[in-house]
Design a protein around this motif. Structure first.
Motif, PDB file in Angstrom:
ATOM      1  N   GLN A   1       0.637  -1.398   0.260  1.00 25.33           N
ATOM      2  CA  GLN A   1      -0.221  -0.419   0.305  1.00 25.33           C
ATOM      3  C   GLN A   1       0.843   1.319   0.211  1.00 25.33           C
ATOM      4  O   GLN A   1       0.217   2.958  -0.713  1.00 25.33           O
ATOM      5  N   MET A   2       2.312   1.337   0.627  1.00 23.46           N
ATOM      6  CA  MET A   2       3.155   2.333   0.379  1.00 23.46           C
ATOM      7  C   MET A   2       3.710   2.490  -1.040  1.00 23.46           C
ATOM      8  O   MET A   2       4.380   4.173  -0.766  1.00 23.46           O
ATOM      9  N   THR A   3       3.518   1.392  -1.469  1.00 15.82           N
ATOM     10  CA  THR A   3       4.737   1.473  -3.064  1.00 15.82           C
ATOM     11  C   THR A   3       3.537   2.017  -3.955  1.00 15.82           C
ATOM     12  O   THR A   3       4.832   1.511  -4.956  1.00 15.82           O
ATOM     13  N   LYS A   4       2.746   0.850  -4.130  1.00 14.77           N
ATOM     14  CA  LYS A   4       1.715   1.193  -5.136  1.00 14.77           C
ATOM     15  C   LYS A   4       1.568   1.984  -6.323  1.00 14.77           C
ATOM     16  O   LYS A   4       1.649   2.305  -7.557  1.00 14.77           O
ATOM     17  N   ASN A   5       1.609   3.391  -5.635  1.00 16.93           N
ATOM     18  CA  ASN A   5       1.179   4.371  -6.389  1.00 16.93           C
ATOM     19  C   ASN A   5       2.838   5.237  -6.976  1.00 16.93           C
ATOM     20  O   ASN A   5       2.180   6.635  -7.263  1.00 16.93           O
ATOM     21  N   LYS A   6       3.611   4.499  -6.029  1.00 18.33           N
ATOM     22  CA  LYS A   6       5.074   5.299  -6.793  1.00 18.33           C
ATOM     23  C   LYS A   6       5.140   4.828  -7.730  1.00 18.33           C
ATOM     24  O   LYS A   6       5.327   3.700  -8.145  1.00 18.33           O
ATOM     25  N   LEU A   7       5.671   5.863  -8.524  1.00 15.35           N
ATOM     26  CA  LEU A   7       6.185   5.389  -9.909  1.00 15.35           C
ATOM     27  C   LEU A   7       7.429   5.519 -10.404  1.00 15.35           C
ATOM     28  O   LEU A   7       8.484   6.769  -9.688  1.00 15.35           O
ATOM     29  N   PRO A   8       7.658   4.448 -11.186  1.00 18.28           N
ATOM     30  CA  PRO A   8       9.407   4.600 -10.375  1.00 18.28           C
ATOM     31  C   PRO A   8      10.367   5.567 -12.101  1.00 18.28           C
ATOM     32  O   PRO A   8       9.326   5.862 -13.320  1.00 18.28           O
ATOM     33  N   GLN A   9      11.172   6.188 -11.223  1.00 18.47           N
ATOM     34  CA  GLN A   9      11.467   7.563 -12.210  1.00 18.47           C
ATOM     35  C   GLN A   9      12.932   5.733 -12.993  1.00 18.47           C
ATOM     36  O   GLN A   9      14.281   5.481 -12.787  1.00 18.47           O
ATOM     37  N   CYS A  10      12.730   7.099 -14.498  1.00 12.91           N
ATOM     38  CA  CYS A  10      14.159   5.848 -15.665  1.00 12.91           C
ATOM     39  C   CYS A  10      15.187   6.445 -15.458  1.00 12.91           C
ATOM     40  O   CYS A  10      15.327   7.236 -15.106  1.00 12.91           O
ATOM     41  N   PRO A  11      16.182   5.602 -14.876  1.00 13.48           N
ATOM     42  CA  PRO A  11      17.433   6.484 -15.775  1.00 13.48           C
ATOM     43  C   PRO A  11      18.076   6.751 -16.766  1.00 13.48           C
ATOM     44  O   PRO A  11      17.121   7.031 -18.130  1.00 13.48           O
ATOM     45  N   VAL A  12      18.518   7.847 -16.982  1.00 12.69           N
ATOM     46  CA  VAL A  12      18.697   9.151 -17.840  1.00 12.69           C
ATOM     47  C   VAL A  12      19.197   8.085 -18.188  1.00 12.69           C
ATOM     48  O   VAL A  12      20.711   8.075 -18.013  1.00 12.69           O
ATOM     49  N   GLU A  13      19.224   7.907 -19.668  1.00 11.36           N
ATOM     50  CA  GLU A  13      20.087   7.076 -21.028  1.00 11.36           C
ATOM     51  C   GLU A  13      20.688   8.359 -21.993  1.00 11.36           C
ATOM     52  O   GLU A  13      19.916   8.848 -22.231  1.00 11.36           O
ATOM     53  N   GLN A  14      21.875   8.387 -22.274  1.00 18.00           N
ATOM     54  CA  GLN A  14      22.908   9.150 -23.402  1.00 18.00           C
ATOM     55  C   GLN A  14      22.606   9.000 -24.607  1.00 18.00           C
ATOM     56  O   GLN A  14      22.581   8.410 -25.618  1.00 18.00           O
ATOM     57  N   GLU A  15      20.405   8.626 -25.255  1.00 17.93           N
ATOM     58  CA  GLU A  15      20.522   8.967 -26.466  1.00 17.93           C
ATOM     59  C   GLU A  15      20.610  10.296 -27.257  1.00 17.93           C
ATOM     60  O   GLU A  15      21.109  10.068 -28.567  1.00 17.93           O
ATOM     61  N   THR A  16      20.781  11.331 -26.267  1.00 15.88           N
ATOM     62  CA  THR A  16      21.114  12.162 -27.661  1.00 15.88           C
ATOM     63  C   THR A  16      22.608  12.950 -26.256  1.00 15.88           C
ATOM     64  O   THR A  16      22.074  13.319 -25.521  1.00 15.88           O
ATOM     65  N   VAL A  17      23.393  13.144 -27.157  1.00 12.80           N
ATOM     66  CA  VAL A  17      24.580  13.263 -25.953  1.00 12.80           C
ATOM     67  C   VAL A  17      25.460  14.737 -26.267  1.00 12.80           C
ATOM     68  O   VAL A  17      25.510  14.819 -27.904  1.00 12.80           O
ATOM     69  N   TYR A  18      24.811  15.584 -25.876  1.00 13.29           N
ATOM     70  CA  TYR A  18      26.188  17.283 -25.731  1.00 13.29           C
ATOM     71  C   TYR A  18      27.530  16.769 -26.044  1.00 13.29           C
ATOM     72  O   TYR A  18      27.503  16.800 -24.423  1.00 13.29           O
ATOM     73  N   ILE A  19      28.593  16.714 -26.520  1.00  9.56           N
ATOM     74  CA  ILE A  19      29.310  16.503 -26.358  1.00  9.56           C
ATOM     75  C   ILE A  19      29.880  17.237 -26.189  1.00  9.56           C
ATOM     76  O   ILE A  19      31.110  17.772 -25.184  1.00  9.56           O
ATOM     77  N   LEU A  20      29.489  18.731 -26.495  1.00  7.04           N
ATOM     78  CA  LEU A  20      30.462  19.715 -26.132  1.00  7.04           C
ATOM     79  C   LEU A  20      28.562  20.733 -25.974  1.00  7.04           C
ATOM     80  O   LEU A  20      28.071  21.469 -26.696  1.00  7.04           O
ATOM     81  N   PRO A  21      28.669  21.194 -25.156  1.00  8.71           N
ATOM     82  CA  PRO A  21      27.624  22.333 -24.948  1.00  8.71           C
ATOM     83  C   PRO A  21      27.788  24.113 -24.580  1.00  8.71           C
ATOM     84  O   PRO A  21      26.210  24.835 -24.388  1.00  8.71           O
ATOM     85  N   PHE A  22      28.643  23.829 -24.725  1.00  8.46           N
ATOM     86  CA  PHE A  22      29.082  25.325 -24.710  1.00  8.46           C
ATOM     87  C   PHE A  22      29.956  25.840 -26.151  1.00  8.46           C
ATOM     88  O   PHE A  22      30.195  25.275 -26.855  1.00  8.46           O
ATOM     89  N   VAL A  23      31.127  26.477 -25.866  1.00 11.66           N
ATOM     90  CA  VAL A  23      31.763  27.327 -26.546  1.00 11.66           C
ATOM     91  C   VAL A  23      33.387  26.726 -26.142  1.00 11.66           C
ATOM     92  O   VAL A  23      33.923  27.696 -24.898  1.00 11.66           O
ATOM     93  N   PHE A  24      33.785  25.883 -27.674  1.00 15.07           N
ATOM     94  CA  PHE A  24      35.285  25.874 -27.155  1.00 15.07           C
ATOM     95  C   PHE A  24      35.879  26.400 -28.114  1.00 15.07           C
ATOM     96  O   PHE A  24      36.396  26.711 -29.041  1.00 15.07           O
ATOM     97  N   ALA A  25      37.821  27.580 -27.000  1.00 16.85           N
ATOM     98  CA  ALA A  25      38.521  27.544 -28.001  1.00 16.85           C
ATOM     99  C   ALA A  25      39.501  26.980 -27.670  1.00 16.85           C
ATOM    100  O   ALA A  25      40.566  26.588 -27.163  1.00 16.85           O
ATOM    101  N   SER A  26      39.457  26.744 -29.101  1.00 21.27           N
ATOM    102  CA  SER A  26      40.410  25.393 -29.831  1.00 21.27           C
ATOM    103  C   SER A  26      41.862  26.406 -30.629  1.00 21.27           C
ATOM    104  O   SER A  26      41.907  27.254 -31.417  1.00 21.27           O
ATOM    105  N   THR A  27      43.048  26.280 -29.983  1.00 18.68           N
ATOM    106  CA  THR A  27      44.464  27.055 -30.498  1.00 18.68           C
ATOM    107  C   THR A  27      44.865  27.066 -31.492  1.00 18.68           C
ATOM    108  O   THR A  27      45.570  26.669 -31.811  1.00 18.68           O
ATOM    109  N   GLY A  28      44.519  25.526 -31.902  1.00 16.90           N
ATOM    110  CA  GLY A  28      44.835  25.097 -32.986  1.00 16.90           C
ATOM    111  C   GLY A  28      46.280  23.720 -32.741  1.00 16.90           C
ATOM    112  O   GLY A  28      47.146  23.055 -33.058  1.00 16.90           O
TER     113      GLY A  28
END
Length: 1218
Positions: A224-251
């Motif tokens: 009765q304490m757990t039946k209405n709790k929806l389990p949270q699925c783990p976050v999966e890396q289906e869409t991966v942000y390899i770089l979310p910001f700006v990277f200064a590349s020096t060459g």
């Protein structure tokens, strides 16, 4: 038409038929009777059957059977089957009505097929029955008894509900001879068939099953304490942000490393493994190139397998600007192709690669091509003219008049050229048609006009700003290539690299948000600022950089993050400024030539004519006499001085930028200079534009902290990225620090932080081998440490003079100290390598001191400050090694490895030095193991890792850098990937950089000299670069507020900010923890009190044996804050005393009083006495009150007796006197 009602047993049926003959009516009743008898009905409910010639309608009814005639035929002779009430949703126990007709003896099949992510078309329900021919259609009710796992929600008895994605209900009729268990073959050869799709329900939208079993009371309670709790699925890396910001590349060979793990969800992982040989993936990269590759290839995005070989995909940029795409096919063959387009310079472009099995689609979409020019002066007139191409070069229309804006195109490059004539210019130039007009400025566009494409050319003039924009019909370029077989893409077999690595250099420019869609093809939609691939970066930008970007067009396709930086406009303005400096240099060179003495003498007539004539013989003003614009006055003055006084004829941009930077520092650190920072900021921007990029970093720091300026996070980000891209050391540390902690609006990204820190760490390794006057030894001096401040000295200070005197007297320790101070620039001494080498030589030859023999041998071996002499160096090192001096033994190993290539001898020396605890020896052994150079042994990365780990723990910079390189990638099966550890070690190595030490040296000198503006400016830079000691000292200065500089010119709460950073660093000082605890303890208008956080900081300070932490904890307890058991356990207190407030305070104050620091004795003793008095008064008040009353009575009685005795003695003396 006739109506007939038949009563057949308990069933009432009404039948409408097509014939009026009574004979057929009778036959119809007989047929209905046969129908009822032949059907194996699931229920005995009454039915109503109606035949309209099209289909029978059968309904539950209590009406009597009715037969009606029509003129239409009864039934077709072919077999048929259909569902009368197919379900919409998948539910349990559904009663399905099947209407069918068989032309001969056949079999009716009903089946339900369910599909999930793991399996497809699995039969979950089957039913078959025999069917004989008849004159009418037959009805059968079928109950769909489906598995509980697909129709009910999980409960205590139903475990692991199945997520159903697709359900099909089908029925078909086959002959008896064709009926078999193979439903697919039977369905394919069916005489009649029907199909219906059922909508499945999500697992947690399904109903609970009414179970007939009962649970124990405890099981029922848990359920009765757990039946209405929806389990949270783990976050999966289906869409991966390899770089979310700006990277200064020096060459250079530095980039962002990403490792992808298998999915934790079994369904996704099964699908991923299946798609390894049939990939459906998309890679999206934003690029901004400043220069094309100086080498054959530059790295964009590529995967390296565990053997450090290129895997799928590998996107590289060629020296000509083409994109090189390489893939590994399923046959393990590597195949590559090259794009049909080139990536343009100074323009943001989105590069997209879509992989679909064997098909690769490479696409490039660039921003609107625009060129913005700041002409510094207002254009005095506008007349436009556009001329056709000319093979001879640039020709303008003859209709262009004086004071005009002229457009022309070159036939060779299709380049737009913009010429604007400006106001207030002296001198004239000749136009194409021979006429004259005032001197103008001509600048080329940064883009070219494409062939066979409609383009809109737009010019916007706003005062001194010209914005030239080209928008073409087809801005998208693509290359489609089909491989001979499918691409093999396993993104967990190795690691991805964005930018440079040990195998290839990165691009010279900037990389924007980069996204990898692992299991789907990105929809080919029109790009916009709200494009899904940059959604994460956009959300982050709007939350943390809530500043309206300048001149943003709503129709632009660029994401807001990179659009706000406005790189194109800034680089265009910078290019114009550099051209202006070159023009001004030529003008001053003309002035210098005019000041040179003439080789011929003038005549008397000519001299009198010049002196007394009313009409001058030539122009009244020279070119160099034109006043420069206000913001160009300083640079013009410096250029003039360089040409006229120093004789400079060739402009060195960086040298001029350095002079501008020094001018800024001189003016700001002068009297009242801090109040003029806003007016002086153009000097920093001009210095940075000319190549002295340290000025950009200082500009960014000022905008970030609001010191003398209004806070502007967008400008701060723009300038620090430009400086970091130019490889400026403090800017690299700044970005690494911000991404390490995720502070000041930067996202926490350890991989991105490592990319910056690894760069500066590598430079630190090189800088330590090449000492210069621009570097100083990094000293950890806190402004609260009086002992460390006392030993700071100068060449003319008493301490240094005394040390030099002791060194001349032959005291080896003094010689070591003085030579170290001169060589590395320690304790305030200016580096002087030649003087240090002389002391090394004297101590090595005269005193035979092993330390000085080693130091002198090293400089001879490397040729630092003295001519290289390897034999003499080897002799000195061997003498020092004979005295068992570990650094000398290690250096001998280095000699045999580098010069003799005798690895066996080198290993013996290094192993001996390692046994003596030397820090560099294990590093050298690790290098040999990593390259497989140990005699008789193969390459062993894990052994190399262990040696690097030992070297780093002993404090060796190179060992820490190589250790971090293993942690950022990991070793399969041996060493896990630990990006945070890699960042912490490269950060530690970076903080040994000599250029950072020079900033700290200037800060400390300014503090000793009480030059507060200089001190704040230098410490502010080091603090923003992430150096903890500088953050501590900056917080201390903000707290002291010398001359009110902080309160008047700083817009941030720097006391809170820098004490907070210092208190939460890797090795926090207890002083900062206590100060931060005090800030959390006290109320503030902008912040709430946080007593629990204050308690944690006080506890941490107490664990560092700081008595102030114990005292502060006692104050908290006195104010009613209860210490948890975990805190008492850390402090070593018995948890049994936690119920007694006075006992805890007494124990804390006792420890504080008994501490070895004398300063804590008085305050803690008084606090302890106060605690005892409060305890007595609280628990023994009545006794104290009674005792006080009794004592008062006794004192009163004694006083009265004393007075009476005195009076009696006085009366006796009076009698005697009488």
């Amino acid at each position: 038409m006739k109506r007939c009602v038949c009563h057949i047993s308990d069933v009432n049926m009404e039948v409408i038929i097509t014939d009026a003959c009574w004979l057929k009516l009778v036959l119809g009743c007989i047929c209905l009777l046969k129908l009822v008898v032949s059907q194996n009905m699931d229920t005995g409910e009454p039915l109503q059957v109606m035949d309209t010639g099209e289909h029978l309608q059968i309904m539950d009814t209590d009406e009597p059977l009715q037969i009606m005639d029509t003129d239409e035929p009864l039934l077709s002779e072919s077999s048929s089957v259909q569902f009368l009430n197919p379900p919409h949703d998948l539910v349990a126990g559904y009663l399905l009505q099947v209407l069918y007709h068989c032309e001969r003896n056949q079999v009716v099949n009903v089946e339900v097929l369910a599909s999930s992510s793991l399996k497809t078309a699995v039969p979950v329900f089957k039913k078959r029955w025999a069917c004989s021919p008849g004159v009418s259609k037959k009805l059968r009710k079928v109950r769909l008894d489906l598995p509980d796992q697909i129709v009910y929600r999980e409960d205590y008895f139903i475990k692991h509900s199945i997520v159903v994605s697709y359900v099909t209900l089908r029925a078909w009729i086959t002959d008896d001879s064709l009926a078999s268990d193979q439903s697919e073959s039977s369905y394919a050869s069916a005489m009649a068939k029907t199909l219906h799709h059922i909508q499945p329900m999500p697992p947690y939208s399904r109903p609970h099953k009414d179970q007939r079993h009962s649970l124990r009371w405890d099981q029922q309670l848990v359920w009765q304490m757990t039946k209405n709790k929806l389990p949270q699925c783990p976050v999966e890396q289906e869409t991966v942000y390899i770089l979310p910001f700006v990277f200064a590349s020096t060459g250079e060979k530095f980039g962002i490393t990403k490792k992808f793990s298998p999915y934790s969800d079994s369904i996704l992982e099964t699908r991923r493994q299946k798609d390894i040989t049939t990939p459906r993936s998309t890679f999206c990269i934003w690029l901004y190139l400043l220069q094309h590759c100086s080498e054959r290839f530059c790295g964009l995005l590529y995967q390296l397998d565990w053997n450090q070989k290129y895997d799928s995909p590998a996107l590289l940029l060629t020296s000509a600007g083409y994109v090189h795409v390489q893939m590994v096919l399923t046959s393990r063959q590597a195949v590559a192709f090259q794009s049909s387009f080139t990536v343009p310079l100074h323009e943001w472009c989105l590069l997209e690669l879509r992989l679909d099995g064997a098909l690769a689609n490479l696409k490039l979409v660039c921003e609107e091509q625009a060129a913005k020019y700041n002409l510094q002066e207002v254009v005095i007139a506008v007349v436009t003219s556009l001329t056709p191409l000319s093979a001879s070069g640039c020709t303008c229309s003859s209709t262009v008049r004086r004071g005009s804006v002229a457009f022309c195109t070159t036939g060779l490059e299709s380049e737009i050229r913009l010429s604007c004539s400006l106001a207030d210019q002296c001198g004239y130039v000749t136009r194409a048609d021979g006429a004259d007009f005032p001197t103008g400025r001509s600048v080329p566009s940064s883009f070219t006009v494409p062939l066979h494409d409609w383009c809109l050319l737009e010019l916007r003039l706003d005062g001194a700003l010209a914005n030239l924009k080209l928008v073409c019909e087809e801005q998208q370029q693509s290359t489609i290539y089909k491989f001979i077989e499918n691409v093999l893409l396993d993104d967990t077999h190795g690691h991805f690299v964005l930018g440079g690595s040990n195998f290839v250099s990165g691009i010279n420019g900037f990389m924007g948000p980069t996204v990898y869609y692992r299991n789907r093809l990105r929809a080919p939609t029109q790009l916009s600022s709200k494009d899904p691939q940059s959604e994460m970066a956009e959300q982050f930008f709007h939350v943390n950089f809530a500043v309206k970007a300048e001149s943003q067009d709503s129709e632009s396709m660029l994401p807001d993050l990179i659009k706000s930086l406005d790189f194109s406009r800034w680089f265009a303005k910078c290019s114009i400024f550099q051209e202006e400096c070159l023009e001004r240099l030529e003008v001053y060179k003309l002035e210098a030539e005019s000041l040179e003495p003439e080789k011929t003498c003038g005549t008397v007539y000519w001299d009198y004519t010049i002196r007394y004539s009313d009409i001058p013989p030539g122009p009244q003003c020279s070119v160099w006499e034109a006043p420069p614009p206000p913001r160009r006055a300083t640079v013009s003055k410096l250029l003039k001085a360089m040409v006229l006084e120093q004789g400079v004829r060739l402009l060195k941009h960086e040298l001029l930028g350095l002079e501008l930077f020094r001018t800024f520092e001189k003016r700001v650190t002068g009297r009242g200079g801090t109040a003029r920072i806003r007016k002086l900021i153009p000097l920093l921007l001009q210095a940075g534009c000319l190549g002295f990029h340290r000025a950009y970093f200082l500009t960014s720091v000022l905008y970030q902290t609001g010191f003398g300026l209004k806070i502007d996070h967008i400008k701060a980000l723009r300038y620090v990225l430009i400086a970091a891209q130019a490889d400026e050391r403090l800017s690299q540390m700044y970005l690494g620090h911000k991404h390490h902690l995720g502070v000041d609006g930067f996202p926490m990204d350890h991989d991105l932080s490592y990319a910056y820190y690894s760069n500066i760490a590598k430079q630190t390794m090189e800088d330590r081998l090449q000492p210069s006057r621009n570097q100083s030894f990094v000293e950890y001096v806190r402004l609260t440490d009086e002992e460390a401040l006392k030993v700071q000295t100068k060449e003319n200070a008493h301490l240094f003079i005394w040390l030099r005197y002791q060194a001349r007297q032959g005291v080896s320790s003094a010689q070591q100290a003085v030579s170290r101070m001169l060589f590395w620039g320690q304790q305030g001494i200016t580096p002087n390598m030649k003087a240090a080498v002389k002391l090394y030589e004297k101590g090595a030859i005269q005193l035979k001191d092993p330390v000085l023999m080693y130091d002198y041998g090293i400089v001879l071996l490397r040729g630092q400050g003295v001519q290289q002499d390897i034999p003499k160096a080897l002799e000195l090192l061997k003498k020092a090694a004979d005295q068992n001096f570990a650094p000398a033994i290690n250096s001998l190993g280095w000699y045999y490895e580098k010069y003799e290539k005798d690895y066996q001898q080198a290993v013996e020396y290094w192993e001996k030095a390692d046994a003596l605890g030397h820090s560099e020896a294990p590093f050298n052994l690790g290098v040999l193991h990593s390259h497989g150079l140990i005699p008789g042994k193969e390459k062993d990365d894990f052994t190399a890792y262990q040696y690097y780990w030992k070297s780093a723990r002993r404090g060796h910079v190179d060992g820490a850098v190589n250790l971090a390189a293993y942690w950022i990638q990991g070793i399969p099966g041996s060493v896990p990937r630990l990006p945070l550890n890699a960042v912490e070690w490269t950060k530690w190595a970076s903080e040994k950089n000599g250029y950072l030490g020079a900033v700290l040296r200037k800060s400390l000198d300014g503090y000793i000299q009480r030059a507060w503006s200089k001190t704040l400016l230098q410490y502010l830079q080091a603090a923003e670069a992430g150096f903890e000691v500088a953050q501590f000292n900056m917080a201390y200065l903000c707290e002291q507020d010398p001359e009110g500089l902080i309160s008047r010119h700083m817009q941030t709460d720097c006391v809170w900010k820098y004490y907070n950073l210092s208190a939460h660093s890797d090795r926090p000082p207890s002083y900062a923890q206590i100060k931060m605890g005090d800030l959390l303890y006290m109320a503030h208008p902008k912040r709430k009190r946080d007593l629990q956080a204050a308690m944690r900081l006080y506890t941490a300070a107490a664990l560092q044996e700081d008595p102030q932490g114990l005292y502060s904890l006692g104050i908290l307890v006195e104010n009613g804050v209860s210490l948890p058991f975990s805190t008492l356990k850390k402090l070593g207190l018995n948890s049994s005393i936690s119920a007694n407030n006075f006992t805890i305070r007494t124990e804390l104050y006792k420890r504080c009083r008994d501490h070895e620091k004398d300063a804590s004795y008085i305050s803690c003793s008084l606090a302890l006495l106060n605690t005892h008095l409060q305890y007595i008064w609280t628990f023994h008040r009545s006794i104290v009150q009674c005792s006080s009353a009794a004592a008062l009575t006794i004192l009163t009685a004694l006083s009265v007796m004393a007075v009476l005795s005195r009076l009696q003695n006085g009366g006796l003396r009076m009698q005697h006197s009488v």
